[in-house]
Design a protein around this motif. Structure first.
Motif, short mmCIF file in Angstrom:
data_model
loop_
_atom_site.label_atom_id
_atom_site.label_comp_id
_atom_site.label_asym_id
_atom_site.label_seq_id
_atom_site.Cartn_x
_atom_site.Cartn_y
_atom_site.Cartn_z
N UNK A 105 23.85 50.78 65.46
CA UNK A 105 23.86 51.41 64.14
C UNK A 105 23.28 50.50 63.06
N UNK A 107 20.39 49.52 62.90
CA UNK A 107 19.06 50.04 62.56
C UNK A 107 19.11 51.47 62.03
N UNK A 108 20.29 52.02 61.92
CA UNK A 108 20.38 53.45 61.67
C UNK A 108 20.71 53.84 60.24
N UNK A 109 21.14 52.90 59.43
CA UNK A 109 21.45 53.22 58.04
C UNK A 109 22.40 54.39 57.89
N UNK B 5 23.95 53.26 51.94
CA UNK B 5 23.77 53.00 53.37
C UNK B 5 24.62 51.82 53.77
N UNK B 6 25.00 51.87 55.01
CA UNK B 6 26.08 51.03 55.50
C UNK B 6 25.59 50.27 56.71
N UNK B 91 14.52 47.86 68.25
CA UNK B 91 15.81 48.46 67.90
C UNK B 91 16.49 49.02 69.13
#
Lengths: 262, 262
Positions: A105, A107-109, B5-6, B91
């Motif tokens: 996650x 790389x997934x924002x 974003x996290x 990724x």
DNA sequence: GGTCATAATTTATCATAATAAATTTGGAAA
DNA sequence: TTTCCAAATTTATTATGATAAATTATGACC
């Protein structure tokens, strides 16, 4: 009927054509995995030592070592030196599993609302199922956690600490889930949120009312869990989630750029 | 406000005291992770080559290679030979993330009801949110999948194939989720169920009515999704989940003892 | 401009040796 | 006999150098 237990499977570990493309350490690692599975080895069971594997697989020392590192990185084995040492099977820890999933996650924002959408689906149901089933020790722990911060935070740092404590409360409930998949996902979300660096906007004073309601929620939730009132527990949790979400949205997220490590 | 974003974070990659205990390859791997994060490298960005890392970290070739294997096993880098080759950031793929997470649950003995408890919480909500938001291509694909098996299975093998097709249908819906966390968890459950080796009890004939209802559910679900009828989509999915669960419970599960592979 | 052989580059693998860590063993002392 | 320290042993760890394999770049040739 007996409880059907379920395990991941993939019937074809090594496709004949693809076998050439994969590096030798990966092939060796796969063979060792298969070896473990065939013999149904469990945590602590020993694997052949390095020298044995070199002859067994007909590869060099370096190749074997790289293979072991692959397995170690996935949390599947642990290695020790000395007599009686060597590699042995080690079940993947929850922490490591969360770290590895966290890398995905990274790389997934994900957005905060993504996480809270999930939390609102899962956590109210979890506490509804859990009502009346918690042992005394867990209840004591939860009650202690709920009472830990009797006063609102007076500084951003203190507020962050209280936020983390609140997430630990949720993780503790998740640990009590009988459903390990459910528990894991909830713990994972708590971990992501914990690892966030959250700063309240400077011009925004801490909101005493929101804080007080969050605290009351936790206390009432433990009561409902103890009394076995599932529907009430669910309702409290849902309300709590919504409150937490709006508190989070009122804050600034400093985007954390770090891989999770165990 | 802008979308928060996290990202996962852990502030302490290397605890000073623990740094001594960890093997050198692990330390090197951590340093490379930090290197990647500090520079905010993205997929495809190149890392220094082997020789450079040997001098950079002052370790031997074998140590560097083991470190790269660790990162590779976690899906964080890819390595190529030849000019212009070397290691680069890659990724983590969804497949790899699911495999790594599958390793964790390999030791956990999930039950079918654990999985279906989760599915019933998540999938009805997902389709409710998705109603009216799917693009035409996705709808076409889903409709095609729903019509793939016009007749009930006549053999256990055929039935298993239909079962897998049904799970692919659900995975396809999960892929359309805007919420990547939600989509991942649902796909992961579909994958676990797909990898199961399921055999119908021999003395139990395939149940035509159950099969027909499952098929009708899929078709009606796509219609509801297209029309944007969220509540109906949710209701259909919940009913479908319950039907699927009882079908699974009516079957014998040959416990699959295998690690997932990518 | 296209094609093919060749060279250059980089990782992959192997072999060997020396080093470090951990446990067991053996023996001396109490 | 028990305890405890030190040597021996087992095992992984690190290092070095050499060779193989794979890929790309180059350039001659048509």
């Amino acid at each position: 009927m007996t409880k059907n237990t379920v395990r991941p499977i993939s019937p074809k570990i090594s496709d004949a054509p693809r076998a050439q493309k994969r590096s030798r350490p990966v092939q060796v690692a796969d063979q060792i995995k298969r070896w473990v599975v065939e013999r149904d080895l469990r945590k602590g069971d020993k694997l052949p030592n390095e020298a044995a594997m070199i002859t067994q697989f007909g590869v060099s020392k370096g190749t074997v070592r790289e293979a072991m590192r692959i397995l170690e990185a996935q949390g599947l084995i642990v290695t020790k030196t000395g007599p009686g040492g060597g590699s042995s099977v080690g079940e993947v820890s929850k922490d490591r599993a969360m770290s590895l999933l966290g890398n995905y996650f990274y790389f997934k924002d994900l957005s905060l609302s993504d996480i809270y959408q999930m939390r609102k689906m899962l956590e109210p149901e979890l506490v509804a199922h859990l009502a009346g089933k918690l042992d005394a020790e867990t209840l004591v722990t939860l009650r202690e956690m709920a009472h830990r911060h009797p006063e609102p935070a007076r500084s951003p740092e203190e507020e962050k600490q209280q936020h983390i404590s609140s997430l630990a409360f949720h993780a503790r409930i998740a640990d009590a889930a009988e459903n390990e998949l459910l528990g894991f996902v909830i713990s994972f979300m708590a971990r992501i949120l914990t690892d966030l660096t959250v700063y309240r906007r400077l011009y925004e004073a801490p909101n005493r009312e929101l804080w007080e309601r969050g605290r009351r929620h936790q206390i009432e939730l433990v009561d409902a869990l103890e009394r076995g009132d599932g529907p009430l527990a669910r309702a409290i949790m849902l309300s709590h989630m919504e409150g937490a979400e709006s508190m989070m949205n009122a804050q600034e997220i400093r985007i954390a750029r770090e891989f999770m490590v165990e």
